[in-house]
Write a protein that holds these residues in place. Structure first.
Motif, PDB file in Angstrom:
ATOM      1  N   SER A 119     -59.973-120.545   3.939  1.00  0.00           N
ATOM      2  CA  SER A 119     -60.709-121.008   2.769  1.00  0.00           C
ATOM      3  C   SER A 119     -61.255-122.398   3.093  1.00  0.00           C
ATOM      4  O   SER A 119     -60.534-123.392   3.027  1.00  0.00           O
ATOM      5  CB  SER A 119     -59.806-121.057   1.528  1.00  0.00           C
ATOM      6  N   GLY A 120     -62.507-122.422   3.513  1.00  0.00           N
ATOM      7  CA  GLY A 120     -63.144-123.683   3.862  1.00  0.00           C
ATOM      8  C   GLY A 120     -62.661-124.290   5.159  1.00  0.00           C
ATOM      9  O   GLY A 120     -62.318-125.485   5.188  1.00  0.00           O
ATOM     10  N   PRO A 121     -62.643-123.550   6.279  1.00  0.00           N
ATOM     11  CA  PRO A 121     -62.238-124.169   7.543  1.00  0.00           C
ATOM     12  C   PRO A 121     -63.173-125.318   7.887  1.00  0.00           C
ATOM     13  O   PRO A 121     -64.398-125.149   7.879  1.00  0.00           O
ATOM     14  CB  PRO A 121     -62.354-123.017   8.553  1.00  0.00           C
ATOM     15  N   SER A 122     -62.598-126.478   8.181  1.00  0.00           N
ATOM     16  CA  SER A 122     -63.443-127.674   8.273  1.00  0.00           C
ATOM     17  C   SER A 122     -63.588-128.244   9.675  1.00  0.00           C
ATOM     18  O   SER A 122     -64.551-128.968   9.937  1.00  0.00           O
ATOM     19  CB  SER A 122     -62.889-128.767   7.347  1.00  0.00           C
ATOM     20  N   ALA A 123     -62.655-127.965  10.560  1.00  0.00           N
ATOM     21  CA  ALA A 123     -62.730-128.517  11.912  1.00  0.00           C
ATOM     22  C   ALA A 123     -62.019-127.577  12.871  1.00  0.00           C
ATOM     23  O   ALA A 123     -61.143-126.795  12.470  1.00  0.00           O
ATOM     24  CB  ALA A 123     -62.119-129.912  11.974  1.00  0.00           C
ATOM     25  N   VAL A 124     -62.376-127.684  14.150  1.00  0.00           N
ATOM     26  CA  VAL A 124     -61.801-126.826  15.182  1.00  0.00           C
ATOM     27  C   VAL A 124     -61.549-127.662  16.428  1.00  0.00           C
ATOM     28  O   VAL A 124     -62.302-128.585  16.729  1.00  0.00           O
ATOM     29  CB  VAL A 124     -62.750-125.628  15.458  1.00  0.00           C
ATOM     30  N   ALA A 125     -60.452-127.353  17.116  1.00  0.00           N
ATOM     31  CA  ALA A 125     -60.109-128.032  18.366  1.00  0.00           C
ATOM     32  C   ALA A 125     -59.503-127.012  19.316  1.00  0.00           C
ATOM     33  O   ALA A 125     -59.042-125.937  18.894  1.00  0.00           O
ATOM     34  CB  ALA A 125     -59.130-129.174  18.105  1.00  0.00           C
ATOM     35  N   GLY A 130     -56.754-122.965  26.003  1.00  0.00           N
ATOM     36  CA  GLY A 130     -57.809-122.257  25.299  1.00  0.00           C
ATOM     37  C   GLY A 130     -57.435-121.794  23.909  1.00  0.00           C
ATOM     38  O   GLY A 130     -58.220-121.095  23.255  1.00  0.00           O
ATOM     39  N   ARG A 131     -56.241-122.160  23.438  1.00  0.00           N
ATOM     40  CA  ARG A 131     -55.873-121.803  22.078  1.00  0.00           C
ATOM     41  C   ARG A 131     -56.695-122.618  21.082  1.00  0.00           C
ATOM     42  O   ARG A 131     -57.074-123.760  21.359  1.00  0.00           O
ATOM     43  CB  ARG A 131     -54.378-122.005  21.851  1.00  0.00           C
ATOM     44  N   ILE A 132     -56.936-122.033  19.930  1.00  0.00           N
ATOM     45  CA  ILE A 132     -57.870-122.575  18.956  1.00  0.00           C
ATOM     46  C   ILE A 132     -57.084-123.071  17.741  1.00  0.00           C
ATOM     47  O   ILE A 132     -56.261-122.346  17.176  1.00  0.00           O
ATOM     48  CB  ILE A 132     -58.877-121.484  18.534  1.00  0.00           C
ATOM     49  N   TYR A 133     -57.360-124.316  17.348  1.00  0.00           N
ATOM     50  CA  TYR A 133     -56.711-124.942  16.203  1.00  0.00           C
ATOM     51  C   TYR A 133     -57.751-125.187  15.121  1.00  0.00           C
ATOM     52  O   TYR A 133     -58.864-125.668  15.410  1.00  0.00           O
ATOM     53  CB  TYR A 133     -56.073-126.271  16.601  1.00  0.00           C
ATOM     54  N   VAL A 134     -57.397-124.879  13.876  1.00  0.00           N
ATOM     55  CA  VAL A 134     -58.336-124.980  12.762  1.00  0.00           C
ATOM     56  C   VAL A 134     -57.669-125.699  11.595  1.00  0.00           C
ATOM     57  O   VAL A 134     -56.519-125.399  11.241  1.00  0.00           O
ATOM     58  CB  VAL A 134     -58.786-123.574  12.299  1.00  0.00           C
ATOM     59  N   THR A 135     -58.376-126.653  10.998  1.00  0.00           N
ATOM     60  CA  THR A 135     -57.932-127.187   9.707  1.00  0.00           C
ATOM     61  C   THR A 135     -58.497-126.280   8.625  1.00  0.00           C
ATOM     62  O   THR A 135     -59.701-126.239   8.387  1.00  0.00           O
ATOM     63  CB  THR A 135     -58.401-128.629   9.498  1.00  0.00           C
ATOM     64  N   ASP A 136     -57.592-125.551   7.973  1.00  0.00           N
ATOM     65  CA  ASP A 136     -57.932-124.600   6.909  1.00  0.00           C
ATOM     66  C   ASP A 136     -57.855-125.376   5.590  1.00  0.00           C
ATOM     67  O   ASP A 136     -56.847-125.358   4.894  1.00  0.00           O
ATOM     68  CB  ASP A 136     -56.956-123.436   6.967  1.00  0.00           C
ATOM     69  N   GLN A 137     -58.969-126.045   5.255  1.00  0.00           N
ATOM     70  CA  GLN A 137     -58.941-127.142   4.296  1.00  0.00           C
ATOM     71  C   GLN A 137     -58.407-126.755   2.918  1.00  0.00           C
ATOM     72  O   GLN A 137     -57.496-127.396   2.386  1.00  0.00           O
ATOM     73  CB  GLN A 137     -60.340-127.744   4.162  1.00  0.00           C
ATOM     74  N   ASN A 139     -56.772-124.168   2.003  1.00  0.00           N
ATOM     75  CA  ASN A 139     -55.426-123.599   2.062  1.00  0.00           C
ATOM     76  C   ASN A 139     -54.386-124.636   2.474  1.00  0.00           C
ATOM     77  O   ASN A 139     -53.204-124.302   2.597  1.00  0.00           O
ATOM     78  CB  ASN A 139     -55.382-122.415   3.032  1.00  0.00           C
ATOM     79  N   ASN A 140     -54.830-125.870   2.713  1.00  0.00           N
ATOM     80  CA  ASN A 140     -53.926-126.992   2.998  1.00  0.00           C
ATOM     81  C   ASN A 140     -52.956-126.685   4.143  1.00  0.00           C
ATOM     82  O   ASN A 140     -51.752-126.881   4.037  1.00  0.00           O
ATOM     83  CB  ASN A 140     -53.152-127.374   1.731  1.00  0.00           C
ATOM     84  N   ARG A 141     -53.540-126.234   5.246  1.00  0.00           N
ATOM     85  CA  ARG A 141     -52.724-125.895   6.405  1.00  0.00           C
ATOM     86  C   ARG A 141     -53.520-126.042   7.688  1.00  0.00           C
ATOM     87  O   ARG A 141     -54.756-126.120   7.680  1.00  0.00           O
ATOM     88  CB  ARG A 141     -52.207-124.456   6.280  1.00  0.00           C
ATOM     89  N   VAL A 142     -52.775-126.069   8.783  1.00  0.00           N
ATOM     90  CA  VAL A 142     -53.344-126.012  10.127  1.00  0.00           C
ATOM     91  C   VAL A 142     -53.006-124.648  10.706  1.00  0.00           C
ATOM     92  O   VAL A 142     -51.877-124.160  10.552  1.00  0.00           O
ATOM     93  CB  VAL A 142     -52.775-127.136  11.010  1.00  0.00           C
ATOM     94  N   VAL A 143     -53.979-124.039  11.361  1.00  0.00           N
ATOM     95  CA  VAL A 143     -53.813-122.708  11.935  1.00  0.00           C
ATOM     96  C   VAL A 143     -54.064-122.780  13.436  1.00  0.00           C
ATOM     97  O   VAL A 143     -54.951-123.504  13.899  1.00  0.00           O
ATOM     98  CB  VAL A 143     -54.799-121.718  11.280  1.00  0.00           C
ATOM     99  N   TYR A 166     -50.094-131.146   3.301  1.00  0.00           N
ATOM    100  CA  TYR A 166     -51.448-131.698   3.389  1.00  0.00           C
ATOM    101  C   TYR A 166     -52.126-131.577   2.032  1.00  0.00           C
ATOM    102  O   TYR A 166     -51.716-130.802   1.172  1.00  0.00           O
ATOM    103  CB  TYR A 166     -52.290-130.920   4.416  1.00  0.00           C
ATOM    104  N   PHE A 167     -53.213-132.320   1.892  1.00  0.00           N
ATOM    105  CA  PHE A 167     -54.050-132.198   0.702  1.00  0.00           C
ATOM    106  C   PHE A 167     -55.507-132.275   1.170  1.00  0.00           C
ATOM    107  O   PHE A 167     -56.076-133.336   1.294  1.00  0.00           O
ATOM    108  CB  PHE A 167     -53.731-133.307  -0.298  1.00  0.00           C
ATOM    109  N   GLY A 168     -56.061-131.101   1.482  1.00  0.00           N
ATOM    110  CA  GLY A 168     -57.435-131.028   1.971  1.00  0.00           C
ATOM    111  C   GLY A 168     -57.616-131.483   3.398  1.00  0.00           C
ATOM    112  O   GLY A 168     -58.512-132.279   3.678  1.00  0.00           O
ATOM    113  N   PRO A 169     -56.803-131.005   4.352  1.00  0.00           N
ATOM    114  CA  PRO A 169     -56.923-131.479   5.737  1.00  0.00           C
ATOM    115  C   PRO A 169     -58.321-131.246   6.287  1.00  0.00           C
ATOM    116  O   PRO A 169     -58.922-130.202   6.066  1.00  0.00           O
ATOM    117  CB  PRO A 169     -55.865-130.652   6.488  1.00  0.00           C
ATOM    118  N   SER A 170     -58.807-132.247   7.014  1.00  0.00           N
ATOM    119  CA  SER A 170     -60.190-132.220   7.491  1.00  0.00           C
ATOM    120  C   SER A 170     -60.223-132.192   9.010  1.00  0.00           C
ATOM    121  O   SER A 170     -60.125-131.139   9.617  1.00  0.00           O
ATOM    122  CB  SER A 170     -60.938-133.433   6.925  1.00  0.00           C
ATOM    123  N   GLY A 171     -60.332-133.349   9.687  1.00  0.00           N
ATOM    124  CA  GLY A 171     -60.440-133.364  11.136  1.00  0.00           C
ATOM    125  C   GLY A 171     -59.147-133.018  11.841  1.00  0.00           C
ATOM    126  O   GLY A 171     -58.048-133.151  11.289  1.00  0.00           O
TER     127      GLY A 171
END
Length: 244
Positions: A119-125, A130-137, A139-143, A166-171
């Motif tokens: 729900s609103g993924p805001s950043a990716v690293a 090669g694993r992918i990290y996402v701030t799922d803004q 949903n207040n979680r990191v995936v 978290y509360f709206g994780p972004s970067g």
């Protein structure tokens, strides 16, 4: 703490939808050849250029939900093969393309709160494996996922003010030790965890305008020496810290 000297200042862009123009450029990445990529959010595209003159300007994407379309892209990362990963925020998905032609278009994710949903993924690293990290803004979680199939789905976090929340994780960014840093704007802080279990949860910052204070920080990056850079959004500044 070393200062940021600001030498050799260069800027590119004006407001608009055309060449060498942006509308709400949100995040930036650099590939192995030094080319610069920008998530041009309100123009619903990714832009690439060779240097700060804007040479070899090229763009990819237009507004929509279909193939080669984006809707409010806010995050971008480049892997070791120069493939492009995009947090396509309003489409609630991650997109990967091989290059700026959109070759081998691949998407992962759909709207929701469960596994393989965003729900609103805001950043990716990306990490070195090669694993992918996402701030799922929203949903207040990191995936974290192993690849674009969503294999190895792991999520950490919940909404709140406390440890592991978290509360709206972004970067999001990773350091050389694999530790995960998250910009948590509504909590006015940066979090660091050792891994996706949340081990050694630590925070930096609280609300304010002074030293060691932040106001809605929206982005975070870590350099090769471990220095941390924060886009302190509402304080209209970039902050550099060293965090052992």
């Amino acid at each position: 703490m070393d200062g940021i000297g600001g030498t050799n200042w260069a800027a590119l862009g004006t407001d608009g939808p055309g060449r060498r123009q942006f509308s709400a450029p949100f995040r930036v990445a650099v590939d192995s050849q030094g080319r610069i990529y920008v998530a041009d959010k309100d123009n619903n595209r990714i832009v690439r250029f060779n240097d700060m003159s804007g040479s070899q300007w090229t763009s990819f994407g237009n507004r929509g939900k279909g193939r080669t379309q984006l809707f409010g892209p806010t995050g971008i990362a480049i892997d070791s093969s120069n493939r492009i990963y995009i947090a396509d925020q309003n489409n609630n998905r991650i997109v990967r393309v091989d290059d700026m032609t959109g070759r081998n278009w691949t998407t992962f994710g759909s709207f929701g709160q469960g596994e393989k949903e965003f729900s609103g993924p805001s950043a990716v690293a990306l990490d070195p494996d090669g694993r992918i990290y996402v701030t799922d803004q929203n949903n207040n979680r990191v995936v974290r996922i192993d690849d674009m199939t969503g294999e190895g789905w792991t999520a950490f976090g919940a909404k709140g003010l406390g440890d592991g929340q978290y509360f709206g994780p972004s970067g999001i960014a990773l350091d050389g030790k694999g530790r995960i840093y998250t910009a948590d704007p509504e909590n006015n802080r940066i979090e660091r965890i050792d891994d996706m279990t949340g081990a050694n949860w630590a925070t930096f910052g609280d609300f304010g305008q002074g030293a060691n204070q932040l106001y809605l920080p929206g982005g975070v990056a870590v350099d090769s020496q471990g220095k941390i850079y924060v886009a302190d959004t509402r304080n209209s500044r970039v902050v550099q810290i060293e965090w052992p």
